[in-house]
Motif scaffolding. Structure first.
Motif, PDB file in Angstrom:
ATOM      1  N   ALA A 431      30.239  43.753  49.362  1.00  6.98           N
ATOM      2  CA  ALA A 431      31.444  42.963  49.625  1.00  6.98           C
ATOM      3  C   ALA A 431      31.973  42.392  48.315  1.00  6.98           C
ATOM      4  CB  ALA A 431      31.117  41.850  50.615  1.00  6.98           C
ATOM      5  N   LEU A 432      31.724  43.150  47.233  1.00  6.15           N
ATOM      6  CA  LEU A 432      32.144  42.678  45.910  1.00  6.15           C
ATOM      7  C   LEU A 432      33.654  42.468  45.858  1.00  6.15           C
ATOM      8  CD1 LEU A 432      31.175  42.219  42.968  1.00  6.15           C
ATOM      9  CD2 LEU A 432      31.783  44.590  42.520  1.00  6.15           C
ATOM     10  N   ASN A 433      34.086  41.345  45.287  1.00  9.79           N
ATOM     11  CA  ASN A 433      35.519  41.164  45.036  1.00  9.79           C
ATOM     12  C   ASN A 433      35.746  40.725  43.599  1.00  9.79           C
ATOM     13  OD1 ASN A 433      35.280  38.364  44.823  1.00  9.79           O
ATOM     14  ND2 ASN A 433      35.715  38.041  46.996  1.00  9.79           N
ATOM     15  N   SER A 434      37.002  40.694  43.218  1.00  8.55           N
ATOM     16  CA  SER A 434      37.334  40.447  41.812  1.00  8.55           C
ATOM     17  C   SER A 434      36.957  39.032  41.367  1.00  8.55           C
ATOM     18  CB  SER A 434      38.824  40.709  41.576  1.00  8.55           C
ATOM     19  OG  SER A 434      39.604  39.844  42.364  1.00  8.55           O
ATOM     20  N   LEU A 435      36.943  38.083  42.317  1.00 10.13           N
ATOM     21  CA  LEU A 435      36.601  36.706  41.924  1.00 10.13           C
ATOM     22  C   LEU A 435      35.167  36.612  41.422  1.00 10.13           C
ATOM     23  CD1 LEU A 435      38.106  34.153  44.463  1.00 10.13           C
ATOM     24  CD2 LEU A 435      39.050  35.055  42.333  1.00 10.13           C
ATOM     25  N   LYS A 436      34.272  37.351  42.081  1.00 13.72           N
ATOM     26  CA  LYS A 436      32.868  37.320  41.659  1.00 13.72           C
ATOM     27  C   LYS A 436      32.734  37.893  40.244  1.00 13.72           C
ATOM     28  CE  LYS A 436      31.188  37.702  46.377  1.00 13.72           C
ATOM     29  NZ  LYS A 436      30.614  38.598  47.386  1.00 13.72           N
ATOM     30  N   LEU A 437      33.508  38.936  39.958  1.00 12.10           N
ATOM     31  CA  LEU A 437      33.443  39.534  38.620  1.00 12.10           C
ATOM     32  C   LEU A 437      34.097  38.616  37.591  1.00 12.10           C
ATOM     33  CD1 LEU A 437      34.147  43.247  39.559  1.00 12.10           C
ATOM     34  CD2 LEU A 437      31.969  42.166  38.967  1.00 12.10           C
ATOM     35  N   ARG A 438      35.144  37.928  38.011  1.00 10.76           N
ATOM     36  CA  ARG A 438      35.773  36.974  37.083  1.00 10.76           C
ATOM     37  C   ARG A 438      34.794  35.880  36.697  1.00 10.76           C
ATOM     38  NH1 ARG A 438      40.723  37.655  35.771  1.00 10.76           N
ATOM     39  NH2 ARG A 438      41.922  39.198  36.933  1.00 10.76           N
ATOM     40  N   GLN A 439      33.952  35.506  37.649  1.00 13.15           N
ATOM     41  CA  GLN A 439      32.942  34.489  37.364  1.00 13.15           C
ATOM     42  C   GLN A 439      32.036  34.949  36.208  1.00 13.15           C
ATOM     43  OE1 GLN A 439      33.298  31.750  39.242  1.00 13.15           O
ATOM     44  NE2 GLN A 439      31.848  30.715  37.848  1.00 13.15           N
TER      45      GLN A 439
ATOM     46  N   PRO B  17      44.902  40.701  44.911  1.00 12.82           N
ATOM     47  CA  PRO B  17      45.130  41.167  46.280  1.00 12.82           C
ATOM     48  C   PRO B  17      43.848  41.582  47.029  1.00 12.82           C
ATOM     49  CG  PRO B  17      46.140  42.646  44.650  1.00 12.82           C
ATOM     50  CD  PRO B  17      45.612  41.492  43.909  1.00 12.82           C
ATOM     51  N   ASP B  18      42.748  41.804  46.297  1.00  8.71           N
ATOM     52  CA  ASP B  18      41.531  42.235  46.997  1.00  8.71           C
ATOM     53  C   ASP B  18      40.759  41.062  47.608  1.00  8.71           C
ATOM     54  OD1 ASP B  18      40.830  41.454  44.238  1.00  8.71           O
ATOM     55  OD2 ASP B  18      38.796  41.997  44.863  1.00  8.71           O
ATOM     56  N   VAL B  19      41.179  39.842  47.309  1.00  9.59           N
ATOM     57  CA  VAL B  19      40.392  38.680  47.720  1.00  9.59           C
ATOM     58  C   VAL B  19      41.027  38.039  48.960  1.00  9.59           C
ATOM     59  CG1 VAL B  19      39.528  36.426  46.988  1.00  9.59           C
ATOM     60  CG2 VAL B  19      39.724  38.297  45.324  1.00  9.59           C
ATOM     61  N   THR B  20      40.195  37.666  49.933  1.00 12.19           N
ATOM     62  CA  THR B  20      40.720  36.985  51.124  1.00 12.19           C
ATOM     63  C   THR B  20      40.737  35.478  50.852  1.00 12.19           C
ATOM     64  OG1 THR B  20      38.504  36.854  52.027  1.00 12.19           O
ATOM     65  CG2 THR B  20      39.835  38.731  52.730  1.00 12.19           C
ATOM     66  N   PRO B  21      41.675  34.748  51.494  1.00 13.04           N
ATOM     67  CA  PRO B  21      41.791  33.300  51.237  1.00 13.04           C
ATOM     68  C   PRO B  21      40.465  32.572  51.442  1.00 13.04           C
ATOM     69  CG  PRO B  21      43.683  34.064  52.494  1.00 13.04           C
ATOM     70  CD  PRO B  21      42.746  35.231  52.383  1.00 13.04           C
ATOM     71  N   ALA B  22      39.666  33.034  52.381  1.00 15.67           N
ATOM     72  CA  ALA B  22      38.399  32.345  52.652  1.00 15.67           C
ATOM     73  C   ALA B  22      37.446  32.411  51.461  1.00 15.67           C
ATOM     74  CB  ALA B  22      37.741  32.956  53.881  1.00 15.67           C
ATOM     75  N   ASP B  23      37.630  33.445  50.609  1.00 18.08           N
ATOM     76  CA  ASP B  23      36.735  33.598  49.462  1.00 18.08           C
ATOM     77  C   ASP B  23      37.169  32.791  48.240  1.00 18.08           C
ATOM     78  OD1 ASP B  23      34.897  35.300  50.637  1.00 18.08           O
ATOM     79  OD2 ASP B  23      36.129  37.082  50.241  1.00 18.08           O
ATOM     80  N   LEU B  24      38.323  32.197  48.321  1.00 17.02           N
ATOM     81  CA  LEU B  24      38.815  31.463  47.150  1.00 17.02           C
ATOM     82  C   LEU B  24      38.686  29.948  47.392  1.00 17.02           C
ATOM     83  CD1 LEU B  24      40.362  31.542  44.374  1.00 17.02           C
ATOM     84  CD2 LEU B  24      42.471  31.331  45.695  1.00 17.02           C
TER      85      LEU B  24
END
Lengths: 482, 84
Positions: A431-439, B17-24
């Motif tokens: 479930a990798l997303n860009s926010l985790k990589l930005r971290q 765009p790949d991130v859902t609001p719940a993840d932010l």
């Protein structure tokens, strides 16, 4: 040493010490007089194989004494020989033969030649007085053809013989395949110098205990190899081994992992150890003698005698003193260009009376003039004024366990100079997303090095023919819509 | 003042765009993470201004106001509504 002088020297060695061992292969020892006889036989076979004198040929064969003999026979008959990589498929080989202007493929043992094309006129770019054309892998996937200059290889022979005591009585391990420039030292300089060459059998090349046995029982004095070979020797399950006969240990072809360095000192207690840097186009260019056993990144050292270096900053300025930039070299050994003059213009740059080869490697030069490799020039770009190493960005992103593959590409931008885009192929089911990589990027990179976009995909990234991630295709496929 | 969720959705739609609001998380640092750069700040601000109908003075373009969804919400709540 594919040159007239090489042939002359070999003749001298044969006359001086006919009974001295020239080649060792499996359980067989081939003396210099045996070698002479084998070359005469091969010459006779060549004459009856329909080859025209001086015709340009390609030889694609695994290493063996017969291959060494065939090459000498071909050079003696005035042929320019193209040695392609053994990994090329038949279609790629045909393409390469075409680009090289090769009319026939020749095989050793039995010596046979077959035409590479049906008939007719073909374009053969002139190769000057070159007798040997090597290929370079090239990151774009198309091998470049490098006709070696006979004067260059003669100069190289002189340097190598002095640097590594290559003379009668020396015993040199030939690990690299014959189509690698490393063989200029291992095989050709050794034969010209009257030394003994132990040929490693290609099929056992990754068998550490075979290699250890060879170095030990043949009482090898000179080893030149890529770091992997030393790793194989260090990791033997029979426990620590050491090779007291080895006098010169040359690490080349790749960066030595720091952890290997204490083991080199342990395995080769009597040897001088070196990190040697060069490329096919220029042959060896810089060298660093390792005098300690510390775990560290090895410098590539200082220019060899007669070698001129320039460090060019990413703004194109000549660096004077310490700092980083692309390494340009001019060596007494170098080729005068590629077979294709259009490719030559990109990489061989005249500067006064000297022609420099742009290595594409970024180095750091310290206050003593000692050089250390930092990466490939194509991986360095400027982002908002800051010099950024894209390989480092990839490295940081790759640390995330859910990242299967990553490619970071730079797209020119009017404002920022370049904008970085990362394309990441994630592991199945993650479930990798860009926010985790930005971290991760935030923790490991300068702000300017953090990619502007991080695109996560579930498919594998596009690859080149050599299996590397194809950054050009990544750029086209994923970033043109951004 | 627009609800935090709407700001979050808008930011993600435009910048990740790949991130859902719940993840932010509301306090996720958009600037330190490189999601918003000094150059894309202008795009963020003009986008927010158009999307949520607020006037933002050039003098207000301080990165700190846009560091996280929470700080954007706070800033937008304080920004004057355009004259009708």
């Amino acid at each position: 040493m594919p040159s007239q002088k090489f042939l002359a020297r070999l003749k001298e060695r044969i006359a001086e010490r006919p009974g001295a061992p020239a080649l060792r292969w499996r359980d067989v020892t081939i003396t210099y007089s045996d070698l002479a006889r084998m070359v005469d036989d091969a010459t006779a076979e060549l004459a009856s194989s329909g080859l025209q004198r001086g015709e340009r040929v390609a030889v694609s064969a695994d290493k063996s004494p017969e291959l060494v003999v065939l090459l000498i026979a071909l050079w003696r008959a005035g042929h320019t020989v193209v040695l392609p990589s053994r990994d090329l498929g038949s279609a790629a080989l045909a393409m390469l033969a075409n680009a090289a202007g090769v009319s026939r493929l020749v095989t050793p043992s039995p010596v046979l030649s077959e035409p590479t094309r049906p008939e007719g006129v073909y374009h053969a770019p002139p190769a000057g007085d070159s007798l040997l054309i090597l290929t370079t892998s090239g990151s774009t996937g198309v091998p470049k053809l490098v006709p070696l200059s006979p004067r260059g290889v003669d100069n190289f022979f002189d340097w190598a013989a002095t640097a590594f005591d290559i003379r009668p009585g020396a015993r040199v391990l030939s690990y690299a395949p014959l189509n690698f420039d490393l063989s200029l030292l291992d095989v050709w300089a050794s034969l010209a110098g009257g030394a003994t060459v132990t040929l490693v059998e290609p099929q056992f090349a990754t068998d550490g205990s075979y290699l250890a046995h060879l170095v030990d029982s043949h009482r090898i004095t000179v080893v030149q190899a890529v770091p992997m070979v030393y790793r194989l020797l260090a990791d033997l399950s029979i426990g620590p081994v050491w090779f007291p006969d080895v006098q010169h240990v040359v690490v080349t072809g790749d960066s030595a992992p720091p952890r290997l360095l204490p083991e080199l000192a342990r395995m080769f207690p009597a040897a001088r150890r070196y990190n040697l840097y060069g490329c096919t186009e220029t042959n060896d260019s810089t060298m660093y003698e390792i005098t300690d056993a510390a775990e560290r990144q090895l410098p590539i050292g200082s220019p060899l005698p007669g070698v001129d270096t320039r460090v060019i900053t990413c703004d194109g300025d000549l660096l004077d003193g310490p700092g980083s930039g692309e390494l340009w070299v001019s060596t007494p050994f170098q080729a005068s260009g590629y077979l294709d003059p259009n490719v030559t213009r990109d990489r061989f740059v005249p500067h006064g009376d000297t022609v420099f080869y742009r290595t594409g490697d970024v180095v750091h030069r310290d206050e003593h003039g000692v050089l250390t490799l930092e990466g490939r020039a194509d991986f360095h770009v400027k982002v908002r004024g800051a010099r950024t190493n894209m390989a480092e960005v990839e490295h940081v992103i790759q640390r995330h366990p859910d990242v299967a593959e990553v490619a970071v590409v730079a797209v020119p931008d009017d404002l920022a100079g370049n904008v970085l885009h990362a394309v990441v192929s994630r592991r199945e089911g993650s479930a990798l997303n860009s926010l985790k990589l930005r971290q991760l990027c935030m923790e490991g990179l300068a702000r300017t090095a953090i990619p502007t976009t991080i695109t996560i995909v579930d498919e594998a990234l596009p690859k080149t023919s050599t299996g590397k991630v194809d950054r050009t295709a990544v750029k086209t496929r994923y970033t043109e819509r951004i | 003042m627009p609800p935090t969720e709407e700001i979050k959705e808008w930011v993600l739609r435009n910048f990740a765009p790949d991130v859902t609001p719940a993840d932010l998380p509301d306090d996720y640092d958009l600037i330190a993470s490189g999601l918003i750069t000094s150059l894309s700040l202008v795009r963020l601000v003009s986008g927010l201004s158009a999307e949520f109908g607020v006037d933002i003075d050039a003098a207000d373009l301080r990165p700190d106001y846009f560091r996280s969804v929470a700080s954007i919400a706070e800033f937008l709540g304080a920004a004057p509504q355009p004259q009708a």
